[in-house]
Design a protein around this motif. Sequence first.
Motif, PDB file in Angstrom:
ATOM      1  N   SER B  45      69.129  57.220  53.566  1.00 43.50           N
ATOM      2  CA  SER B  45      67.931  56.377  53.600  1.00 43.50           C
ATOM      3  C   SER B  45      68.260  54.948  54.036  1.00 43.50           C
ATOM      4  N   VAL B  46      69.366  54.440  53.541  1.00 42.98           N
ATOM      5  CA  VAL B  46      69.755  53.072  53.902  1.00 42.98           C
ATOM      6  C   VAL B  46      70.046  52.979  55.394  1.00 42.98           C
ATOM      7  N   GLU B  47      70.754  53.953  55.937  1.00 45.78           N
ATOM      8  CA  GLU B  47      71.073  53.913  57.371  1.00 45.78           C
ATOM      9  C   GLU B  47      69.814  54.115  58.221  1.00 45.78           C
ATOM     10  N   ALA B  48      68.929  54.990  57.773  1.00 40.75           N
ATOM     11  CA  ALA B  48      67.668  55.180  58.509  1.00 40.75           C
ATOM     12  C   ALA B  48      66.885  53.875  58.576  1.00 40.75           C
ATOM     13  N   ALA B  49      66.918  53.103  57.497  1.00 39.60           N
ATOM     14  CA  ALA B  49      66.193  51.823  57.463  1.00 39.60           C
ATOM     15  C   ALA B  49      66.870  50.783  58.352  1.00 39.60           C
ATOM     16  N   GLU B  50      68.206  50.850  58.452  1.00 36.08           N
ATOM     17  CA  GLU B  50      68.888  49.902  59.345  1.00 36.08           C
ATOM     18  C   GLU B  50      68.513  50.184  60.807  1.00 36.08           C
ATOM     19  N   LEU B  51      68.353  51.441  61.126  1.00 42.20           N
ATOM     20  CA  LEU B  51      67.867  51.797  62.464  1.00 42.20           C
ATOM     21  C   LEU B  51      66.443  51.273  62.644  1.00 42.20           C
ATOM     22  N   LEU B  52      65.612  51.521  61.658  1.00 39.40           N
ATOM     23  CA  LEU B  52      64.204  51.119  61.721  1.00 39.40           C
ATOM     24  C   LEU B  52      64.052  49.616  61.888  1.00 39.40           C
ATOM     25  N   GLU B  53      64.959  48.869  61.274  1.00 41.88           N
ATOM     26  CA  GLU B  53      64.853  47.404  61.330  1.00 41.88           C
ATOM     27  C   GLU B  53      64.851  46.901  62.785  1.00 41.88           C
ATOM     28  N   HIS B  54      65.553  47.588  63.660  1.00 43.02           N
ATOM     29  CA  HIS B  54      65.577  47.172  65.064  1.00 43.02           C
ATOM     30  C   HIS B  54      64.179  47.158  65.691  1.00 43.02           C
ATOM     31  N   PHE B  55      63.256  47.914  65.119  1.00 41.01           N
ATOM     32  CA  PHE B  55      61.929  48.075  65.721  1.00 41.01           C
ATOM     33  C   PHE B  55      60.878  47.188  65.064  1.00 41.01           C
ATOM     34  N   ARG B  56      61.224  46.582  63.955  1.00 45.19           N
ATOM     35  CA  ARG B  56      60.251  45.789  63.196  1.00 45.19           C
ATOM     36  C   ARG B  56      59.789  44.568  63.984  1.00 45.19           C
ATOM     37  N   PHE B  57      58.490  44.370  64.019  1.00 46.06           N
ATOM     38  CA  PHE B  57      57.868  43.206  64.673  1.00 46.06           C
ATOM     39  C   PHE B  57      58.034  43.212  66.189  1.00 46.06           C
ATOM     40  N   ARG B  58      58.415  44.341  66.764  1.00 51.15           N
ATOM     41  CA  ARG B  58      58.587  44.395  68.227  1.00 51.15           C
ATOM     42  C   ARG B  58      57.493  45.278  68.841  1.00 51.15           C
ATOM     43  N   SER B  59      56.913  44.831  69.925  1.00 52.63           N
ATOM     44  CA  SER B  59      55.971  45.673  70.666  1.00 52.63           C
ATOM     45  C   SER B  59      56.746  46.763  71.399  1.00 52.63           C
ATOM     46  N   ASP B  60      56.022  47.785  71.844  1.00 55.49           N
ATOM     47  CA  ASP B  60      56.672  48.871  72.575  1.00 55.49           C
ATOM     48  C   ASP B  60      57.365  48.346  73.838  1.00 55.49           C
ATOM     49  N   GLU B  61      56.738  47.381  74.490  1.00 55.08           N
ATOM     50  CA  GLU B  61      57.322  46.821  75.725  1.00 55.08           C
ATOM     51  C   GLU B  61      58.639  46.107  75.391  1.00 55.08           C
ATOM     52  N   GLU B  62      58.610  45.319  74.324  1.00 53.05           N
ATOM     53  CA  GLU B  62      59.809  44.585  73.931  1.00 53.05           C
ATOM     54  C   GLU B  62      60.943  45.561  73.606  1.00 53.05           C
ATOM     55  N   MET B  63      60.619  46.687  72.956  1.00 54.93           N
ATOM     56  CA  MET B  63      61.651  47.671  72.622  1.00 54.93           C
ATOM     57  C   MET B  63      62.223  48.314  73.877  1.00 54.93           C
ATOM     58  N   GLU B  64      61.370  48.566  74.856  1.00 57.16           N
ATOM     59  CA  GLU B  64      61.870  49.118  76.119  1.00 57.16           C
ATOM     60  C   GLU B  64      62.923  48.191  76.739  1.00 57.16           C
TER      61      GLU B  64
END
Lengths: 136, 136, 136, 136
Positions: B45-64
């Motif tokens: 769970s902790v590692e899954a959340a660390e992955l998820l953190e990369h996506f927080r507050f980012r639009s789909d375009e920004e993630m691309e």
Amino acid sequence: MTPNMENRGNEATPVGELKRLVRRFVEERDWDQFHTPKDLAIGLSVEAAELLEHFRFRSDEEMEDRLRDEDRRTDIGHELADVLYFVLLMSANLGYDVSTILRDKLELSARRYPVDRARGVNLKYTELNRDSGESY
Amino acid sequence: MTPNMENRGNEATPVGELKRLVRRFVEERDWDQFHTPKDLAIGLSVEAAELLEHFRFRSDEEMEDRLRDEDRRTDIGHELADVLYFVLLMSANLGYDVSTILRDKLELSARRYPVDRARGVNLKYTELNRDSGESY
Amino acid sequence: MTPNMENRGNEATPVGELKRLVRRFVEERDWDQFHTPKDLAIGLSVEAAELLEHFRFRSDEEMEDRLRDEDRRTDIGHELADVLYFVLLMSANLGYDVSTILRDKLELSARRYPVDRARGVNLKYTELNRDSGESY
Amino acid sequence: MTPNMENRGNEATPVGELKRLVRRFVEERDWDQFHTPKDLAIGLSVEAAELLEHFRFRSDEEMEDRLRDEDRRTDIGHELADVLYFVLLMSANLGYDVSTILRDKLELSARRYPVDRARGVNLKYTELNRDSGESY
């Protein structure tokens, strides 16, 4: 079933084949439209938490019993599979080679947690290497 | 490097080999003593959340954009690998065959999400099958 | 209902009263025996993920609709309440004053994210302050 | 500082005041533009996992020691505050009254976990009430 095919149902299965199973499941249902990378990362966290829920408020002894109970054991296996599903789908969609990222990360972790220093120690690498002057 | 060995670095790698890499990493460090099933589930769970953190507050375009940036792409791959590490370790320690639990769960999911009903629909199976009288 | 009691049902409620409600719920059920700090932290993560699940695979527009649907709105509120329940229970059991830790953390965050630098920027403080020579 | 103000620094603080502190922090930084409900739910899960990480691979005894260590105790309190920050921000932005949703959920939970049935038992309500013919 030939011995070779039988193997396929287990550890000998190439990781790429598991990836293709997951991709086919998604394509048959036309679900890519809902699967932004962010939503896949959410999926991974949600499934990891569903697995974790099985352990909440249970002592280690109680969990041992539950892992011997066939129905619960199956349920827990399914939750673990759900996490793997999202790992494979995310790898496929974002273009990561599963085997390569695992090996790369193990190499990095081996530098962060050198055997002589990390053996039998449960400290995070940032604490483990605090005095070594090294940082990764 | 022989072609065979080269293959090993990619999709052809048997999933059991990845499992053994992870087990060896843990054994070399004598870490089993810290790895109760509950703690492994926490790790996941902790590692899954660390992955998820990369996506927080980012639009789909920004993630691309970020997924095209080499350094960030590597970081995100490492987080994904950390989740896989715990999936493999947990499977190994609890005696699950990775390939079998994935196939079993896909079969269950195929019943919960039949193609004709689930195609292009983002409802959970409890909602999808609400009127069908079936439950899984 | 007196005006004072009415107030109690809303924003004027002292945070300590919410804490006592949660403690009483637990005590009436004699559940402290299951609540190691680790299990409470697990509980918090599991409930946060149940809230998150409502948002998985949904566009922002779809979520707006769902948040206007009375039943779903109630469900989502309940999930949020479950997270708060564990925040309050953990604070009570570990001896944290809820109001104090929030204020202390906001002060630290204000130093990490100074208004002139953080305004309208979605970077993490480690990136935001990379060139400033400051670290927290 | 008057006794009344001193109280404000602790349990007597109205929950609505904590909400306003969080809203002000966000407004000063013009961060609403990044805060879709989905991203706030992600934030909550990520912070819950950061709290959980403190407990990973630690025995209950080890955690007791750590919770007595002043620096670690402060760190853990900060993580707990981060979770509360997102609970309050999400409540404010989505229009939930914090106190009301907590009371409503405690009432629902009281029906799911009646004292005479749930006392000293760590089963989930779906298991607890399996034979009672009731469902919530």
